[in-house]
Structures are given as C-alpha cells and as structure tokens.
Design an enzyme around this catalytic site. Structure first.
Site, PDB file in Angstrom:
ATOM      1  N   TYR A 104       0.878  -1.179   0.000  1.00  0.00           N
ATOM      2  CA  TYR A 104       0.000   0.000   0.000  1.00  0.00           C
ATOM      3  C   TYR A 104       0.910   1.220   0.000  1.00  0.00           C
ATOM      4  O   TYR A 104       1.615   1.477   0.978  1.00  0.00           O
ATOM      5  CB  TYR A 104      -0.921   0.014   1.224  1.00  0.00           C
ATOM      6  CG  TYR A 104      -2.028   1.018   1.071  1.00  0.00           C
ATOM      7  CD1 TYR A 104      -3.265   0.642   0.561  1.00  0.00           C
ATOM      8  CD2 TYR A 104      -1.832   2.358   1.375  1.00  0.00           C
ATOM      9  CE1 TYR A 104      -4.288   1.568   0.380  1.00  0.00           C
ATOM     10  CE2 TYR A 104      -2.842   3.290   1.194  1.00  0.00           C
ATOM     11  CZ  TYR A 104      -4.062   2.891   0.694  1.00  0.00           C
ATOM     12  OH  TYR A 104      -5.070   3.800   0.497  1.00  0.00           O
TER      13      TYR A 104
ATOM     14  N   TYR B 286     -10.857  -3.478   5.338  1.00  0.00           N
ATOM     15  CA  TYR B 286     -10.347  -2.202   5.832  1.00  0.00           C
ATOM     16  C   TYR B 286     -10.444  -2.110   7.362  1.00  0.00           C
ATOM     17  O   TYR B 286      -9.937  -1.155   7.949  1.00  0.00           O
ATOM     18  CB  TYR B 286     -11.170  -1.028   5.280  1.00  0.00           C
ATOM     19  CG  TYR B 286     -11.105  -0.792   3.786  1.00  0.00           C
ATOM     20  CD1 TYR B 286     -10.270  -1.507   2.942  1.00  0.00           C
ATOM     21  CD2 TYR B 286     -11.895   0.194   3.205  1.00  0.00           C
ATOM     22  CE1 TYR B 286     -10.239  -1.250   1.569  1.00  0.00           C
ATOM     23  CE2 TYR B 286     -11.864   0.456   1.844  1.00  0.00           C
ATOM     24  CZ  TYR B 286     -11.031  -0.272   1.036  1.00  0.00           C
ATOM     25  OH  TYR B 286     -11.012  -0.006  -0.313  1.00  0.00           O
TER      26      TYR B 286
HETATM   27  C1  LIG Z   1      -9.282   2.649  -1.439  1.00  0.00           C
HETATM   28  S1  LIG Z   1     -10.626   3.130  -2.408  1.00  0.00           S
HETATM   29  C2  LIG Z   1     -10.828   1.752  -3.465  1.00  0.00           C
HETATM   30  C3  LIG Z   1     -10.893   2.173  -4.913  1.00  0.00           C
HETATM   31  C4  LIG Z   1     -12.173   2.807  -5.313  1.00  0.00           C
HETATM   32  N1  LIG Z   1     -13.177   1.806  -5.562  1.00  0.00           N
HETATM   33  C5  LIG Z   1     -12.012   3.688  -6.521  1.00  0.00           C
HETATM   34  O1  LIG Z   1     -12.802   3.613  -7.469  1.00  0.00           O
HETATM   35  O2  LIG Z   1     -11.088   4.522  -6.534  1.00  0.00           O
HETATM   36  C6  LIG Z   1     -11.891   2.998  -1.222  1.00  0.00           C
HETATM   37  C7  LIG Z   1     -13.225   3.442  -1.723  1.00  0.00           C
HETATM   38  O3  LIG Z   1     -13.771   2.498  -2.629  1.00  0.00           O
HETATM   39  C8  LIG Z   1     -15.134   2.295  -2.396  1.00  0.00           C
HETATM   40  N2  LIG Z   1     -15.315   0.932  -1.888  1.00  0.00           N
HETATM   41  C9  LIG Z   1     -14.358   0.089  -1.483  1.00  0.00           C
HETATM   42  N3  LIG Z   1     -14.870  -1.070  -1.078  1.00  0.00           N
HETATM   43  C10 LIG Z   1     -16.193  -0.972  -1.213  1.00  0.00           C
HETATM   44  C11 LIG Z   1     -17.272  -1.847  -0.921  1.00  0.00           C
HETATM   45  N4  LIG Z   1     -17.085  -3.049  -0.405  1.00  0.00           N
HETATM   46  N5  LIG Z   1     -18.514  -1.412  -1.175  1.00  0.00           N
HETATM   47  C12 LIG Z   1     -18.724  -0.179  -1.685  1.00  0.00           C
HETATM   48  N6  LIG Z   1     -17.740   0.699  -1.972  1.00  0.00           N
HETATM   49  C13 LIG Z   1     -16.490   0.314  -1.737  1.00  0.00           C
HETATM   50  C14 LIG Z   1     -15.525   3.297  -1.325  1.00  0.00           C
HETATM   51  O4  LIG Z   1     -15.985   4.442  -1.966  1.00  0.00           O
HETATM   52  C15 LIG Z   1     -14.239   3.576  -0.613  1.00  0.00           C
HETATM   53  O5  LIG Z   1     -14.215   4.846  -0.033  1.00  0.00           O
END
Ligand SMILES: C[S@@+](CC[C@H](N)C(=O)[O-])C[C@H]1O[C@@H](n2cnc3c(N)ncnc32)[C@H](O)[C@@H]1O
Length: 836
Positions: A694, A797
């Site tokens: 990470y 997370y």
């Molecule tokens: C570290 S980022 C992961 C990448 C993100 N999906 C992107 O499009 O940039 C974390 C964000 O992804 C989304 N996310 C991650 N895991 C998710 C889940 N299980 N359900 C819904 N949204 C998720 C949320 O918006 C979260 O704040």
C-alpha cells in the site's frame, strides 16, 4: 519578585508585539510552563504557536474578555486586531524564518527553567489547570496518569476489556502529559543510535522537508519545500523555493521565462480545414524587447507598442509588463475588444533561438514546479495558471462584469502546438468530460478549431466568420510573426490545452514505474478513467512526517552484515529474530502458513488479540478537539523484517520480497457491483503470495485530519491507512511520529483495492525494511488463500460502519460477503425499527 527570566520576558515581548497584554500572557505562559514541564523549546516552537493558540483559546472561552491574574475576566474591546497581526505573522512565516529562540545553551536553559517557573509561580495566583493544546488532556475527560490506571499508557489488553471510563473523576489532571516526558524508549536496541526527531525536524517552517523514502536519507538529501499554507497556491517559478507562493486568487505574475508568447497580427494565419500548418514568421527577441522598451512609460506600466498593437484593433488597449532586465518580460495586454493577451519576451540571441512547442514548454515548467515544490495537485497545469492570470485580468478589468465572466476565458493555444501535441490523433479517445467533448466537436468542424486562434473576442458570429476566412489563408505572414506562439484569451468557451492529456495510460496505469504493466479496463460503464492521481511505486513523506533511514540507526542486531547470498539458505540470521528466529517467507517467497494465519486471525477476530490503548491517542489529538475522545484501541501487529542494505546478503535473498516490488500481473477494472474501480489478478496466486504494497504519501495524523476536513470533504473515495501497528511500544507519540499513508493524490495500484468484510483474499502485514523505528514501515498485501485469475483482490479495511470518525469515509458496503458487517448493521437497524 525579581525580573522575569529572559525567555519569559522575550515571550511576553513577542506577544506584546501581537497586541497581547502581559496580563493575558502571564497566566497562559505559566500554565504552559507547567504542562510542558518548563520545556521552553516546545513553547517557542513555530514562533510561539502554542502560546498564541492558547491565549486565543482562553480569550475565546471567555468571550472577548481579558484574563486577570486571579483568573477572572475583564472585558476587552476586541481581539480582531490581534488576530490580524497573527495572520500577518503567519504570512511572514512564509517568507521569513520562524521567530528565533534566544539561543541559550543547555546549561543556562536548565537554570532558566526553574527561574522561569519561579517567576511565573510568584506572579500568578492559583488557576485551574486547563489543557492547552491537543497534546494535552482536557480536564475531566482525560485519563489520569498511567500509574492510576493499569490499562493506559502501555498496557495492552484484548479488545473485550475496552475501557469504559478512564476519567480520574477529579476533573483535573494531576500530571501534565508531555510527549517528551512520557515517551519511553522501549525498543532500545533500535533507538540507541537514533537522533532526536525533534532535532532532525527542527527546520524552519519554510524548509519543510519532502523526502523520498525509497532511498537512504541523510540531511544533505533532504529536499526542502516551502510551506504551502491553505489558501495559497504555488505558481511556477524557476526552481527557487524562496518566495513563489501567492495567496489564492491574487493575480501575481512571476518572472517566468515560459516561452515567447506574442499576440498574433489581426490576420493571423491558422490551419485550414485540410490541416495545413499556418506559416508563422519569427519575431526576434531584440525586436520585441525594443518594442517593450519603446512602450515603457517609466512606471512599469506600458502602453501598447507597435509590436503588441496587432491584437488590439486600435481600441482602448493597455499593456502591463513585469520586467526582469536580463532575461524576460511578461506583458499582459487587454484590448477594447475584450481580449487579454499574455506576451512573454525572452532576451536571447535571435540567431540561436527557435520557438519551442508550447505544450512541451508547459510540461517542462510543470516538471520543474513539481521538482521545486514536491507537491502539486494532480490537475495542476501551467495552462491553468495562465488562464487564471487572464481570468483575473479580465475580471479586475471589467469589474462589474466579473461575476458573469466565470469560466468563459480560455487560453487558445496556437494551432501548431496543438497539432504537434497530437491532439487531433487523440480526439477519438477522449474521456467523457465537457472540455474533451468540446474539443471532439471542434474536430468534426475544423473551422471551430480556427476560432481558437482567431482572436474572435466577443464579436459574435460575424467575428467568427472572419476567423474562418482567415483560416483559409495560406500565404506566409509578416516576418516578425513567424515563430510567435500566441496565447489568445477570448471570451468564448474554447479548448484548454491543459485538459487534453488523458489522465491515465490505460495500457499501464503505473506509467512504467513497476516491473510489470498494470492495465486499466472498464467493461461495465462509460467511465474511462479513475480520478487523477500520481502513480508512485514507493511511499513519499509529505511534509512533517518523521521518517529517518539513516544507516547509523540500524544496530548490528537489526541487520545481518555477516551474511552472504541468500539468508534463507543458511541458519536464520539476525533478521529472522523478529519472527521468532524463523524467517517469515518460504523459499518460494510465500508467507509461511502459521505466520499468515495469525495475521489473518488478527484481522478477522481482533478481539482475540492484543490491543493497545493510547494514553493520548494521536488520532484523537489530531482532531484538535478540546474534548479528546478515548482511544479506540490499536491492534498490536506482527511484523515481517526483511534484510536490507546494511545486510551482507544479495538482493535476491529470500528474505527480501516486498522490497523487490510487484511481480504478479494485475489489472485495474471497473467493478460491476458499484464499488468503483477495483484490482484483480490475471495470474493464479497461491496462498501467502505477495501482491503489492500500500503506497501513498506519509502524513502525520494532523496532516491527514486537515486534508480530510479541508480537501476530501466530499470525495467519493478516500484512501488513508494508519501506520499504527507499533503505537503500543512507546509512550505518547509526537505528531510527527504518528503516521499514516494517504494514497488520494499519490499512490500505487493498491489504492484501488476494495474492501471486503471478514473473508477478504488479501491481508495486510507490516513489513520493516529500512528502519527499525516502527513509526514508519511498509504495509504489504499477501493472499489469504489461493486466488484464481480474474478474481477481484480485496482486503478488510477493518472499518466500523458506525464509526463516522474513521479516516476512511463510511460507504455503503457492497462487498457481497455473507459476513458483511454493514449488511448486518442494516438488518439490525431495520429489525429495531420493526420492533418499535
Ligand atoms: C481505497 S478506495 C478503493 C478504490 C475505489 N473503488 C475507486 O474507485 O477509486 C476505497 C473506496 O472504494 C469504495 N469501496 C471500497 N470497497 C467498497 C465496498 N465493499 N462497497 C462499496 N464501496 C467500496 C468506497 O468508496 C471507498 O471509499
């Protein structure tokens, strides 16, 4: 009562300069002296910041009243002038070093501590101890001294025994909590050689460090970065970190030799529909400088010279020049037809000068800015800065029209630079956003591109038509214009060159930074790219984080200097000590089952594992809330320790896995479940495989908190991760030691890994590489089981969906796991509603 000691006197003098009366200052100073145990450095730090903050806090808490010596309040007119002065001080700190301490040596310092304490004690009658800064506790809500409660300040317990109430009940703190005093050096071996973080970090606010973490650091390698205050923007400079900061929205033109930018003549040529290149003739720098000299009216304002008159159509034109005698002039001209032109003249030898492609120049300036300032927003572009200048000139020039003019000023790059930059070739692959769309439509109607160069101003249809006619012209222009690259600002929506670059390379989102390519695909929706960010393969410290890789801090017991070749092939060396005398990796570079299972269990059943409860939790402290909430606990994690540069083994040693980087084929893809972008593997991965680290910016928690509050307030996706795996091994951590990683602006592929409750196929493991100091470490992802090709990679997370204070913004979980905590919570909630 004798005279106040010099440091106390100095503090009061400085405060006096800001308009604080001695009466205001004394009690607060006394209080701080007690809380900081007479440690003057802490009080003097950052130009007495803590003192100023506290005085203001006291004043705020008592309305605008002044504090008498006996703690009562008398009314004072207004603290506003003081605040203004303080603001001024902040501004001064941008360009001048912080207020110096008096420079007294250690011995006199000690003496002073007691003298100051005496002085303050005798001059102030009893006052309640009220904590001053987030470093300190709040009366009544703060845990008592460590000795009073067995669970605080180093005690570790399973989560089930979470503290309910750590209040001493007295409402007062008996002992000050000084980070310097409370700190315990429990990892003695690693830290005996360690220099004081305070010393290392004691640069002026101007010289905040920005360090690359992927190489050993010493002071000489630390790159300086000017402090960028909120509300200020960096404007391009030539590399000096000295002054180039400006308050947002303040139009300042620095003397930046970006390019020769000259207004075109009225009948400026442009490409025709067949794409013929306009023929431009060269303006020699001597000519242009002559022109500006002629135009100088002696006070820095310039009237339009013949050289600049071409853009003005004989109307009320004005030209302002920022003049640097030896190298360049910047002229900003406006005309009655509503055009604002920026013209930059470089005084170079005309024989040796050729006009470079403008967007190449802009890229170069952007790279220099990035080098100089280290942190630029991903969407920073020189073109935007130029547009800002023009917009400001336009707004200020047209005053009452200003508000209506928003977003209608665009820079029109000369067509040749657009063509050279391959814009036309890219038109079909544009992302779906308005500026790209407008360029797309421009492509279909060649004549509209002509408008960009056509000096159309706000003349409407007729003027546009004129431009089109000009576009048909193929004859060469007058000699003086041959190489002029014009940036013409008109009041029509046009295409900004800065918007043209695609935000990501879909064939490799890492832009070659990794050993493998990481492609980007979206088979689900029309979203072509994730939001902008810089791909970095290694962590980088943002500003205040204390990350010290000095070799001197690695003791013999923390490396294996006697080893040779592959450590895994021999008897376990010193580097295996951390993992119980056995290496964590197998010879196939997989994490061994027992170690891995322990790490997985820690994530899945944290209540069964050791938790550390901070006496003063850096997370809470960073919120700068007076009422510090109790620490929610931090898992005491297991670390892998890899061999490193001070070890005798080679780079292929089996105990060096994470540091070799990503080796499996990964892909960023758009998830069909509505989680946004995610990551999948294209290979089959056995259990225990290293996937990626990470990576992000290393921030202090205070920096993270300000970012979360200020900039990512409405962000859809957030990317911070705490580096709290070792917070339990020391006492109260200083802010610069309590770190986290934020991949919002700078990060690697891991920023796309989505969350899955409980049964995620990745687990994060802390990995020590360069430094035995575990304030900073690497966070590496390993597979929790065998993962099939094209399976999405996920990690838990550890998010509590009810905790709105969690650094990762709560989202509606769509992980699909039957153990989903968010689903359970929703179900429980709806049950409760039904039962009501
Ligand atoms: C570290 S980022 C992961 C990448 C993100 N999906 C992107 O499009 O940039 C974390 C964000 O992804 C989304 N996310 C991650 N895991 C998710 C889940 N299980 N359900 C819904 N949204 C998720 C949320 O918006 C979260 O704040």
């Amino acid at each position: 009562m004798g005279p106040p000691p010099p440091r106390a006197q100095k503090a009061m003098n400085v405060m006096k300069d800001f308009g604080f009366s001695t009466r205001d200052v004394k009690p607060v100073l006394k209080e701080l002296m007690r809380v900081y145990e007479n440690n003057w450095e802490l009080i003097e730090e950052n130009g007495y910041q803590v003192l100023i903050d506290r005085i203001l806090e006291v004043q705020d808490s008592k309305g605008t009243g002044d504090t008498n010596q006996d703690g009562t309040v008398c009314n004072e007119p207004d603290t506003e002038p003081v605040r203004k002065r303080l603001k001024k001080q902040d501004e001064m700190q941008i360009s001048s070093p912080m207020l110096a301490s008096d420079g007294l040596g250690e011995s006199s310092d000690k003496k002073q501590k007691s003298v100051a304490g005496d002085f303050l004690d005798t001059s102030i009658t009893k006052r309640n101890m009220v904590p001053v800064s987030p470093l300190m506790a709040v009366g009544g809500k703060e845990p008592g001294p460590a000795s009073e409660h067995p669970l605080i300040g180093g005690e570790m317990l399973p989560q089930s025994s979470h503290l309910e109430d750590r209040d001493t009940g007295s409402g007062e703190r008996d002992e000050p909590v000084s980070p310097l005093i409370a700190r315990r050096q429990t990892r003695a071996s690693a830290r005996t050689l360690q220099s004081s973080p305070t010393q290392d970090m004691s640069e002026s606010p101007l010289g905040r460090t920005y360090r690359r973490l992927n190489r050993p650091l010493n002071e000489s390698m630390i790159e300086k970065q000017p402090k960028i205050e909120p509300g200020t923007e960096v404007i391009p400079g030539t590399g000096s970190a000295a002054v180039p900061l400006r308050i947002k929205d303040e139009p300042v033109i620095d003397e930046v030799p970006i390019a020769i930018v000259r207004p075109p003549p009225p009948d400026m040529d442009v490409a025709d529909d067949e794409g013929h290149q306009p023929q431009l003739t060269q303006t020699t720098s001597s000519e242009s400088s002559k022109g500006t000299q002629n135009a100088d009216n002696g006070n820095g304002n310039r009237k339009a010279s013949p050289a600049n008159a071409s853009c003005e159509k004989g109307k009320t034109s004005e030209l302002v020049s920022v003049h640097k005698p030896s190298s360049s002039n910047i002229n900003v001209a406006s005309s009655g037809t509503g055009e604002v032109n920026i013209s930059i003249t470089c005084n170079s030898d005309p024989q040796n000068f050729h006009m470079p492609n403008l967007d190449t120049v802009f890229k170069m300036v952007e790279e220099r800015c990035l080098k100089s300032y280290k942190f630029l927003p991903p969407d920073f572009s020189v073109m935007k800065v130029m547009k800002e200048i023009c917009q400001c000139v336009w707004e200020m020039g047209s005053e009452s029209n200003a508000s209506k003019q928003e977003n209608i000023v665009k820079l029109a790059p000369a067509l040749d630079s657009l063509k050279k930059s391959g814009v036309r070739n890219m038109l079909d692959g544009m992302p779906e956003c308005s500026s790209f769309d407008s360029l797309k439509s421009d492509k279909s109607e060649g004549s509209k591109l002509v408008q960009m160069n056509g000096h159309c101003g706000n003349q409407g249809v007729n003027e546009n038509a004129k431009c089109e006619r000009r576009g048909k012209r193929k004859e060469p222009l007058a000699p003086e214009d041959s190489s002029s690259n014009s940036l013409v600002v008109s009041q029509q929506p046009q295409v900004a060159l800065g918007d043209v670059r695609p935000p990501h390379d879909v064939t490799d989102i890492s832009r070659g930074e990794e050993r493998i390519r990481i492609s980007l695909v979206n088979d689900v929706s029309s979203e072509k790219y994730p939001s902008c960010f810089y791909y970095i393969p290694h962590n980088m410290a943002y500003q205040s984080a204390y990350v010290n890789f000095s070799l001197a801090r690695i003791g013999d017991e923390d490396c294996c200097s006697d080893c040779y070749g592959d450590c895994l092939a021999a008897i376990p060396c010193a580097c295996a000590r951390e993992t119980g005398g056995e290496f964590a990796y197998t010879s196939d570079s997989l994490v061994k089952d027992a170690f891995l299972d322990e790490c997985i269990s820690m994530n899945r059943e944290p209540q069964k594992h050791q938790q550390y409860y901070c006496k003063v939790c850096p997370l809470e402290r960073s919120k700068k809330d007076l009422s510090l909430a109790p620490c929610k606990g931090h898992l005491v994690r297991k670390f892998i320790k890899e061999c490193w540069s001070k070890c005798g083994c080679n780079k292929q040693c089996g105990n060096r896995v994470v540091q070799r980087g990503i080796t499996c084929n990964l892909q960023v893809f758009f998830t069909p479940e509505g989680k946004g972008w995610g990551v999948r593997t294209l290979d089959e991965l056995p259990k225990g495989s290293f996937v990626c680290e990470y990576v992000g910016e290393v921030l202090t928690n205070t920096e993270l908190y300000s970012r979360t509050v200020q900039s990512t307030g409405n962000a859809k996706h957030t990317y911070p991760v705490l580096l709290d795996a070792d917070w339990g091994s020391e006492g109260v951590l200083k802010d610069e030691e309590a770190l986290c990683l934020d991949a919002t602006f700078y990060g690697n592929v891991a920023r796309f890994v989505n969350h899955r409750c409980f049964d995620a196929n990745l687990v994060e493991i802390p990995v020590e590489v360069e430094t035995p100091d575990r304030h900073y470490y690497h966070l590496a992802f390993f597979t929790t089981r065998k993962v099939e090709p094209y399976e999405e990679l996920t990690w838990d997370y550890g998010i509590d969906f009810d905790d709105h204070g969690h650094p990762i913004k709560a989202f509606k979980c769509r992980c699909g796991s039957k153990f989903c905590r968010d689903m359970k919570r929703s179900k429980a909630r709806s049950k409760a509603v039904v039962m009501k």
